[in-house]
Write an enzyme that holds these catalytic residues in place. Structure first.
Site, PDB file in Angstrom:
ATOM      1  N   ASP A   1       0.803  -1.219   0.000  1.00  0.00           N
ATOM      2  CA  ASP A   1       0.000   0.000   0.000  1.00  0.00           C
ATOM      3  C   ASP A   1       0.839   1.273   0.000  1.00  0.00           C
ATOM      4  OD1 ASP A   1      -2.614   1.020  -0.208  1.00  0.00           O
ATOM      5  OD2 ASP A   1      -2.648   1.557   1.906  1.00  0.00           O
TER       6      ASP A   1
ATOM      7  N   ASP B   1      -4.175  -4.553  -5.158  1.00  0.00           N
ATOM      8  CA  ASP B   1      -3.344  -3.381  -5.488  1.00  0.00           C
ATOM      9  C   ASP B   1      -1.884  -3.691  -5.797  1.00  0.00           C
ATOM     10  OD1 ASP B   1      -5.640  -1.959  -4.975  1.00  0.00           O
ATOM     11  OD2 ASP B   1      -4.900  -0.981  -3.167  1.00  0.00           O
TER      12      ASP B   1
ATOM     13  N   ASP C   1     -11.997   2.058   5.699  1.00  0.00           N
ATOM     14  CA  ASP C   1     -10.900   2.145   4.732  1.00  0.00           C
ATOM     15  C   ASP C   1      -9.652   2.767   5.356  1.00  0.00           C
ATOM     16  OD1 ASP C   1     -12.284   1.168   2.387  1.00  0.00           O
ATOM     17  OD2 ASP C   1     -13.396   3.034   2.383  1.00  0.00           O
TER      18      ASP C   1
END
Length: 335
Positions: free
Chosen positions: A122, A160, A311
């Protein structure tokens, strides 16, 4: 992005009057959880966890016994009654996946798992972290695979991770290693006879198929069952289908799955564009999980992001992955 990791010690509730619930997928008793049942296997073969965060929240609201709390319980039951993915973190990966897949098998269903532990995860944002290095990641994946054993599981691999190579969010010095780790992870997981693997491919607005197909091949898509799109995002199912089909045509016709957990009202377009994905207001639950998509290229609609879990610590939310009852109520009511 984040789901629910087993290393969390507790769950923070953001609604006044709600009791503090203990996080995790097991409890000392079922008194504080909702009475949920499995969905019809022919259309929803994935396990509904009767002791998940949403089920516990339903139990807490019902225990309060007020008219308002009963209405809230009915809303959260829209989440509790559906299968949602279990996000596997750093701690106890073999024990955790063994526990989940055994519970799923006992219910004659398959587990839905997300592996989210790639090094440099991330790009240092809300869900930063991951394995310490490549060797640690390989050992972790091996433990996950051993925990699954020969039981049925569908695995969403590293949301991701490929996209953050394409958009250069992940520093260049880590690219070659990440491609190797992803490809090795696909190959290791596919040694398990009942395991399907979907390599994450981002969402309809993040990048285009022309920029993605070669990175996906380097990351092992040829060895995977397919790819996933829209994980933890809000793009409409139709847009995700279009994106997925265009990408599929460039990776050998691989099928894909769509995260429909929160795309009922589409994406949020207000506020800072750099953060309009983070706990956006006014969103809604999307299509319920099913393998009956009516499209041979779309293997399933899945709730990969766990509705009601934050989130990140933006817009008043708790840290990434924590249960947030107020937000869950908003999703369930479409507001």
């Amino acid at each position: 992005m984040f789901g629910s990791l087993g290393r969390r010690a507790g769950v923070r509730l953001a609604v006044a009057g709600a009791v503090l619930l203990v996080a995790g997928c097991s409890s000392d008793s079922g008194d504080d959880t909702a009475d949920v049942t499995q969905r019809p296997k022919e259309s929803v073969p994935y396990w509904v966890n009767p002791e998940g965060n949403a089920a516990r929240q339903v139990g807490a609201y019902r225990k309060e016994g007020t008219d308002s709390s009963k209405k809230s319980a009915d809303l959260i039951m829209k989440i509790a009654g559906q299968p949602v993915a279990e996000w596997i973190g750093l701690d106890r990966p073999e024990e955790r996946t063994e526990e989940l897949t055994k519970k799923a098998a006992k219910a004659d269903r398959e587990a839905l798992l997300v592996l989210y532990n790639i090094p440099h995860r991330d790009c240092g944002q809300f869900s930063k972290g991951g394995a310490a290095d490549g060797d640690a990641y390989r050992a972790w994946v091996d433990k996950v695979a051993k925990g699954i054993g020969d039981r049925k599981a569908t695995v969403i691999l590293e949301p991701d991770a490929v996209l953050h190579l394409v958009d250069s969010c992940t520093p260049q010095e880590f690219h070659d290693e990440r491609y190797r780790l992803l490809k090795e992870a696909v190959q290791r997981l596919k040694q398990q006879p009942g395991t399907k693997v979907y390599l994450d491919a981002g969402n309809a607005a993040w990048s285009q198929p022309d920029a993605l197909h070669e990175p996906l091949r380097r990351a092992g898509i040829d060895h995977a069952d397919g790819f996933s799109v829209n994980v933890s995002n809000f793009y409409p199912t139709a847009a995700s289908k279009d994106f997925g089909k265009r990408l599929s045509a460039k990776v050998g016709g691989k099928p894909f799955v769509i995260d429909t957990s929160r795309n009922g009202n589409g994406p949020f377009t207000g506020g800072d564009p750099k953060e309009n994905w983070c706990n956006p207001p006014g969103r809604a639950l999307g299509d319920a999980p099913t393998v009956k998509t009516g499209d041979p290229q779309v293997d399933a609609y899945l709730w990969i992001k766990r509705p009601g879990e934050s989130d990140g610590d933006c817009k008043g939310g708790p840290k990434a992955g924590d249960w947030w009852a107020e937000y869950a109520l908003g999703l369930a009511s479409g507001r």
